[in-house]
Enzyme design. Structure first.
Site, PDB file in Angstrom:
ATOM      1  CD  GLU A  86       6.541   8.460   9.442  1.00  0.00           C
ATOM      2  OE1 GLU A  86       5.409   8.681   9.895  1.00  0.00           O
ATOM      3  OE2 GLU A  86       7.472   9.275   9.495  1.00  0.00           O
ATOM      4  CB  THR A 136      -2.096   1.659  13.800  1.00  0.00           C
ATOM      5  OG1 THR A 136      -3.333   0.983  13.678  1.00  0.00           O
ATOM      6  CG2 THR A 136      -2.337   3.141  13.853  1.00  0.00           C
ATOM      7  CB  SER A 137       0.281  -2.077  15.114  1.00  0.00           C
ATOM      8  OG  SER A 137       0.147  -1.156  16.156  1.00  0.00           O
ATOM      9  NE  ARG A 138       5.758  -1.369   9.797  1.00  0.00           N
ATOM     10  CZ  ARG A 138       5.837  -0.043  10.017  1.00  0.00           C
ATOM     11  NH1 ARG A 138       4.761   0.649  10.273  1.00  0.00           N
ATOM     12  NH2 ARG A 138       6.985   0.565   9.962  1.00  0.00           N
ATOM     13  CG  LEU A 139      -2.339  -4.703  12.609  1.00  0.00           C
ATOM     14  CD1 LEU A 139      -3.399  -4.645  13.696  1.00  0.00           C
ATOM     15  CD2 LEU A 139      -1.862  -6.148  12.451  1.00  0.00           C
TER      16      LEU A 139
END
Ligand SMILES: NC(=O)C1=CN([C@@H]2O[C@H](COP(=O)(O)OP(=O)(O)OC[C@H]3O[C@@H](n4cnc5c(N)ncnc54)[C@H](OP(=O)(O)O)[C@@H]3O)[C@@H](O)[C@H]2O)[C@@H](O)CC1
Ligand SMILES: [K+]
Length: 541
Positions: free
Chosen positions: A307, A488-491
Site C-alpha cells: 500500500e 507515501t514512498s515509505r517515508l
C-alpha cells in the site's frame, strides 16, 4: 482532487435467508462492559468467499427476466429508478475501490450510454470522486429527463470534466487508469450505433497492449460488457474483454462468458420476494458492503502486495507532550473512523527460554497507571509474564495508516479490580472463562460444550458466578511509546516517547523523539510544563 483516507468499514453479516442476507454490524465498546454484547457472526467473509469459489452456483438471468425484475421493482415493489440507480452506481464504485486502489488507479473515464446503464455510470463517477478518484465523463447521447439532468448538474458542481467524443484521445492508454464502460446494459440489442461503435473500437484497441506488456487502462463493465449479446455474450470473440464486470441485481447469462480477473455483484436491494419468484441463488454480501466478489479472486504475487500510505503529516507541533493523551487522541480517531475492534492489540511476551510469542488480546482500560487486559493466569502468556514481566503491545489501525507500540513491565491488577471486571462481563463470557483452561490440550470441543452447559444450568437461577482463581487482569506500565504514521514512498513518521531522567531519576515525564525515515529530529517536551524551545538534532538512523 484529494485521496480520502477514510477506511473501508469492516463488519460482518448475519444471513436471515438462504437466498439473500441481512446484516448486522457490531460496535466495539472501550473501557465499558457491555450488558448485551454485539454478536458477530463468523459467517461473513467465509460465506462470501465460499460462494466466490464457485460462480456457477449463482443464478444468471435472461434478458427478459432482467427486464421483468426491473419492472417489478419499480412497479408493485415501490422502488423509484433514482433509488435503484443510486444503489447500482454506488455498488459499481465500491467494487472498483475494492479491486483498483485510488492510489494507483486514480484517473477514471466513465463512458455513459443513453439508458439506465449510462445513469449507473454517472452515479459511479460521482461516488468515485468522493472515494478520492479523479473522474472524467463522456456522455454523448444525453437524456433530457430530470433524473439525468440532475446527475449531470451534480457532476458539474464537483467540477468533474465532461469530454466529448471528439475531445477524447484516439488512444486511451496514456490518459486514463480505469475506463468505466456504462454504455449499454440489459436492454442492448443489435449492433452498436454511432458514436458508441467507435468508442467500443477504442476499447478494443487497448487489448493490443496486452501483448506488448505495456500499461493500459483497465476496463470495468457495468452489468454487461457493452456490445456483447445480453445472453450469448461475446459472439465471435470480437468484443471487448473487460478486466472487471460488475453485475447488478444478478448476473445476466452473458456473464458466464466473462473471463476477466474481477467479477463482482452489486445492487444490494433484491427483496426476498424477487429472489423466491425467480429462484435466485445469490451470495451473501459481507458486512455492510454494497458489493460481493463472485468467481475466483485472482492469484496475487505476495511480494508485490503493498500500500502507498497517504496520510496527513504527523508533526512535532501536533503531538501531545503526554503519550497517554496522544494515545487517547489516536484511539478516539480510530473509534470515530468506525474501525472494528480498535482495542485489539498484539501482546508479545518472552519466557525464560528467550523465545518470544505473540497473540491478540483486547485492551480493557488505559489510564496513567497503564494498559489493562484480562486473561487466564495459567495460559502461556501468563507463564511467560511470570518468568519475565517485560512485554510489548502493538495496536495496528488499518485505514488510518497508524500503529502504536507500547513497551513496559507487567503486573497483575488487584483481585478486586479483576473481580469487578469479571462480573461486568456477559454471563456467557463468565462461564466461558471458567471452562476454558487456556493453553491446555483437551480431548475435543464437546468437552467444553458439556462443561459450559452444566454451568449454564447450575447458574440458571441468576446467582453470582464466582470468578475463578485462575482468571484476572494484567497492567502494563509503559516505559516506551512509539507512534507510527504511514506516509507515501515509505517515508513514514515515527515518534518515540521514552522516560526522562532528571539527576539520574525518572520523573515520570516522557522525552519526545521524533524520527523521520532516515533523518530524525530530536525535540524535548515535558508534561504539564510550557513546551521548551524545540531542539532539533539531525541524525542518521
Ligand atoms: N434492477 C435493475 O434492473 C436495475 C437496472 N439498472 C441498470 O439499468 C440497465 C438497463 O437499463 P435500460 O433498460 O435503460 O437499458 P440500457 O441497456 O442502459 O440501454 C438502453 C438504451 O440503449 C439504446 N440502445 C440499445 N441498443 C443499442 C444499440 N445497438 N446501439 C445504440 N443504442 C442502443 C436504447 O435505445 P433504443 O435502441 O431503445 O432506441 C436505449 O436508449 C441495467 O443494465 C443496469 O445497468 C440499475 O440502474 C438499477 C437496477
Ligand atoms: K455496460
Amino acid at each position: 482532487y484529494h485521496y480520502n483516507t477514510s477506511p473501508a468499514i469492516k463488519s460482518t453479516c448475519n444471513p436471515f435467508s438462504p437466498l439473500v442476507s441481512n446484516q448486522s454490524s457490531s460496535s466495539s465498546v472501550f473501557l465499558r462492559p457491555v450488558s448485551a454484547p454485539a454478536i458477530r457472526a463468523f459467517c461473513s467473509k467465509s460465506d462470501a468467499m465460499s460462494s466466490a469459489q464457485n460462480s456457477d452456483s449463482v443464478s444468471h438471468l435472461t434478458q427478459r427476466e432482467a427486464a421483468e425484475i426491473d419492472e417489478t421493482l419499480m412497479g408493485p415493489l415501490g422502488f423509484s429508478v433514482d433509488q435503484l440507480m443510486e444503489l447500482a452506481g454506488l455498488s459499481v464504485a465500491t467494487s472498483i475501490a475494492e479491486a483498483y486502489k485510488a492510489s494507483e488507479y486514480d484517473r477514471v473515464l466513465a463512458i455513459c450510454g443513453p439508458g439506465n446503464n449510462g445513469g449507473d455510470g454517472l452515479v459511479a463517477a460521482r461516488q468515485l470522486y468522493h472515494f478520492g478518484y479523479k473522474p472524467f465523463v463522456c456522455y454523448p447521447k444525453r437524456t433530457q429527463k430530470p433524473l439525468y439532468t440532475g446527475l449531470v448538474t451534480q457532476l458539474e458542481s464537483l467540477s468533474i470534466p465532461f469530454l466529448s467524443v471528439e475531445d477524447l484521445p484516439l488512444d486511451f492508454s496514456k490518459d486514463f487508469d480505469i475506463i468505466v464502460d456504462a454504455m449499454f446494459g440489459f436492454s442492448f440489442h443489435g449492433t452498436p450505433r454511432p458514436p458508441f461503435d467507435d468508442l467500443i473500437k477504442r476499447l478494443l484497441c487497448l487489448h493490443g497492449y496486452d501483448q506488448t506488456r505495456q500499461k493500459r487502462p483497465v476496463i470495468v463493465s457495468v452489468d454487461i460488457p457493452s456490445g456483447w449479446h445480453v445472453e450469448e455474450g461475446d459472439i465471435g470473440d470480437e468484443g471487448i474483454k473487460p478486466d472487471m464486470l460488475v453485475s447488478l441485481t444478478a448476473p445476466k447469462l452473458c456473464a458466464k462468458k466473462f473471463s476477466g480477473p474481477h467479477h463482482f455483484l452489486g445492487g444490494r436491494f433484491v427483496p426476498p420476494v424477487i429472489a423466491h419468484k425467480y429462484k435466485l441463488r445469490l451470495p451473501p454480501y459481507p458486512g455492510t458492503s454494497m458489493c460481493v466478489r463472485i468467481g475466483k479472486a485472482p492469484s496475487v504475487d505476495i511480494s508485490a502486495l503493498r500500500e502507498n500510505y497517504i496520510s496527513p503529516e504527523f508533526l512535532e507541533e501536533q503531538v501531545e507532550s503526554d503519550p497517554i493523551n496522544q494515545f487517547r487522541k489516536w484511539f478516539d480517531d480510530a473509534i470515530a473512523a468506525g474501525l472494528r475492534e480498535p482495542n485489539a492489540m498484539a501482546l508479545s511476551t518472552v519466557g525464560k527460554d528467550g523465545k518470544p510469542s505473540s497473540r491478540m488480546v483486547l485492551l480493557k482500560g488505559v489510564d496513567r497507571d497503564g494498559f489493562v487486559w484480562y486473561t487466564n493466569y495459567e495460559s502461556r502468556k501468563a507463564c511467560e509474564l511470570c518468568e519475565n514481566p517485560h512485554a510489548s503491545l502493538l495496536f495496528y489501525w488499518d485505514g488510518l495508516n497508524r500503529q502504536v507500540r507500547v513497551e513496559g513491565s507487567v503486573e497483575k491488577v488487584s483481585d478486586e479490580e479483576s473481580e469487578q471486571y469479571f462480573h461486568s462481563r456477559p454471563r456467557g463470557s463468565q462461564i466461558g472463562a471458567i471452562v476454558s483452561k487456556q493453553s491446555s490440550v483437551i480431548p475435543g470441543r464437546h468437552v467444553l460444550y458439556q462443561q459450559y452447559k452444566e454451568l449454564e444450568e447450575k447458574f440458571s437461577d441468576w446467582s453470582l458466578i464466582p470468578k475463578p482463581e485462575f482468571w484476572g487482569g494484567y497492567r502494563l506500565k509503559p516505559e516506551l511509546f512509539e507512534f507510527w504514521q504511514g506516509q507515501t514512498s515509505r517515508l513514514h513518521d515515527r515518534l518515540q516517547y521514552s522516560p526522562q531522567e532528571i539527576n539520574g531519576k525518572r520523573d515520570g515525564n516522557f522525552l519526545v523523539l521524533l524520527k523521520k525515515v532516515l533523518l530524525c529530529w530530536k525535540c524535548e517536551a515535558s508534561i504539564n510544563k510550557t513546551p521548551q524551545p524545540i531542539k532539533r538534532v539531525l541524525m542518521m538512523i
